[in-house]
Design a protein around this motif. Structure first.
Motif, PDB file in Angstrom:
ATOM      1  N   LEU A   1     -16.498   5.747  18.993  1.00 45.68           N
ATOM      2  CA  LEU A   1     -17.432   5.998  20.084  1.00 45.68           C
ATOM      3  C   LEU A   1     -18.857   5.638  19.664  1.00 45.68           C
ATOM      4  O   LEU A   1     -19.261   5.885  18.528  1.00 45.68           O
ATOM      5  CB  LEU A   1     -17.381   7.466  20.500  1.00 45.68           C
ATOM      6  N   ALA A   2     -19.619   5.112  20.593  1.00 45.08           N
ATOM      7  CA  ALA A   2     -20.995   4.707  20.318  1.00 45.08           C
ATOM      8  C   ALA A   2     -21.883   5.898  19.932  1.00 45.08           C
ATOM      9  O   ALA A   2     -22.926   5.719  19.314  1.00 45.08           O
ATOM     10  CB  ALA A   2     -21.575   3.989  21.528  1.00 45.08           C
ATOM     11  N   SER A   3     -21.469   7.096  20.246  1.00 47.43           N
ATOM     12  CA  SER A   3     -22.263   8.290  19.928  1.00 47.43           C
ATOM     13  C   SER A   3     -22.211   8.655  18.440  1.00 47.43           C
ATOM     14  O   SER A   3     -22.980   9.493  17.980  1.00 47.43           O
ATOM     15  CB  SER A   3     -21.797   9.478  20.775  1.00 47.43           C
ATOM     16  N   SER A   4     -21.326   8.024  17.682  1.00 43.94           N
ATOM     17  CA  SER A   4     -21.197   8.308  16.250  1.00 43.94           C
ATOM     18  C   SER A   4     -22.260   7.572  15.456  1.00 43.94           C
ATOM     19  O   SER A   4     -22.702   6.493  15.849  1.00 43.94           O
ATOM     20  CB  SER A   4     -19.821   7.871  15.752  1.00 43.94           C
ATOM     21  N   ASN A   5     -22.640   8.141  14.318  1.00 46.85           N
ATOM     22  CA  ASN A   5     -23.592   7.449  13.455  1.00 46.85           C
ATOM     23  C   ASN A   5     -23.029   7.201  12.056  1.00 46.85           C
ATOM     24  O   ASN A   5     -23.776   6.967  11.115  1.00 46.85           O
ATOM     25  CB  ASN A   5     -24.946   8.167  13.408  1.00 46.85           C
ATOM     26  N   ARG A   6     -21.722   7.253  11.922  1.00 46.63           N
ATOM     27  CA  ARG A   6     -21.024   6.853  10.704  1.00 46.63           C
ATOM     28  C   ARG A   6     -19.875   5.931  11.123  1.00 46.63           C
ATOM     29  O   ARG A   6     -19.341   6.035  12.225  1.00 46.63           O
ATOM     30  CB  ARG A   6     -20.461   8.052   9.937  1.00 46.63           C
ATOM     31  N   ASP A   7     -19.484   5.053  10.187  1.00 46.02           N
ATOM     32  CA  ASP A   7     -18.464   4.054  10.501  1.00 46.02           C
ATOM     33  C   ASP A   7     -17.034   4.546  10.338  1.00 46.02           C
ATOM     34  O   ASP A   7     -16.126   4.094  11.041  1.00 46.02           O
ATOM     35  CB  ASP A   7     -18.647   2.817   9.615  1.00 46.02           C
ATOM     36  N   ILE A   8     -16.822   5.459   9.390  1.00 51.04           N
ATOM     37  CA  ILE A   8     -15.452   5.883   9.095  1.00 51.04           C
ATOM     38  C   ILE A   8     -15.463   7.290   8.497  1.00 51.04           C
ATOM     39  O   ILE A   8     -16.433   7.677   7.836  1.00 51.04           O
ATOM     40  CB  ILE A   8     -14.748   4.869   8.160  1.00 51.04           C
ATOM     41  N   ALA A   9     -14.402   8.027   8.746  1.00 47.84           N
ATOM     42  CA  ALA A   9     -14.311   9.410   8.270  1.00 47.84           C
ATOM     43  C   ALA A   9     -12.971   9.650   7.579  1.00 47.84           C
ATOM     44  O   ALA A   9     -11.956   9.049   7.931  1.00 47.84           O
ATOM     45  CB  ALA A   9     -14.442  10.378   9.443  1.00 47.84           C
ATOM     46  N   LEU A  10     -13.005  10.530   6.616  1.00 46.59           N
ATOM     47  CA  LEU A  10     -11.806  11.089   6.001  1.00 46.59           C
ATOM     48  C   LEU A  10     -11.808  12.555   6.369  1.00 46.59           C
ATOM     49  O   LEU A  10     -12.763  13.275   6.052  1.00 46.59           O
ATOM     50  CB  LEU A  10     -11.842  10.929   4.481  1.00 46.59           C
ATOM     51  N   ILE A  11     -10.773  12.994   7.045  1.00 48.41           N
ATOM     52  CA  ILE A  11     -10.657  14.398   7.437  1.00 48.41           C
ATOM     53  C   ILE A  11      -9.345  14.898   6.841  1.00 48.41           C
ATOM     54  O   ILE A  11      -8.273  14.382   7.149  1.00 48.41           O
ATOM     55  CB  ILE A  11     -10.667  14.559   8.969  1.00 48.41           C
TER      56      ILE A  11
END
Length: 99
Positions: free
Chosen positions: A50-60
């Protein structure tokens, strides 16, 4: 239970195709580690959608105990995956919490 969340941006200069490829490789390297760690409940790599994110990738990821998280962080498969991840990402942010 312990939640371990890590967020990154990809290094500058990667094309969209290279970012997608890097994300898939991160997923392929990190998610299977769940099967190697007693107490690992879930390990999920999620690309920005989503364009609302400010990081490219996440590890959860979720672990049964702090000790299981430590085992994950020190496991040879995680250490090896980290070498690749550090080459394609920057701006790492991490938060761990118990719930």
């Amino acid at each position: 239970m312990v939640r371990h969340i890590v967020l990154w941006n990809f290094v500058e200069g990667l094309s969209d195709a290279e970012k997608a490829e890097a994300g898939e490789k991160m997923k392929a390297l990190l998610e299977p580690i769940q099967e190697l760690i007693p107490g690992a409940v879930e390990i999920q790599v999620v690309p920005n959608q989503l364009a609302s994110s400010n990081r490219d990738i996440a590890l959860i990821s979720t672990f049964e105990t702090v000790e299981a998280l430590s085992t994950y962080q020190n496991h040879p498969a995680h250490v090896e995956a980290g070498k690749y991840v550090r080459n394609v990402t920057c701006d790492r942010t991490c938060m761990d919490y118990e719930f």
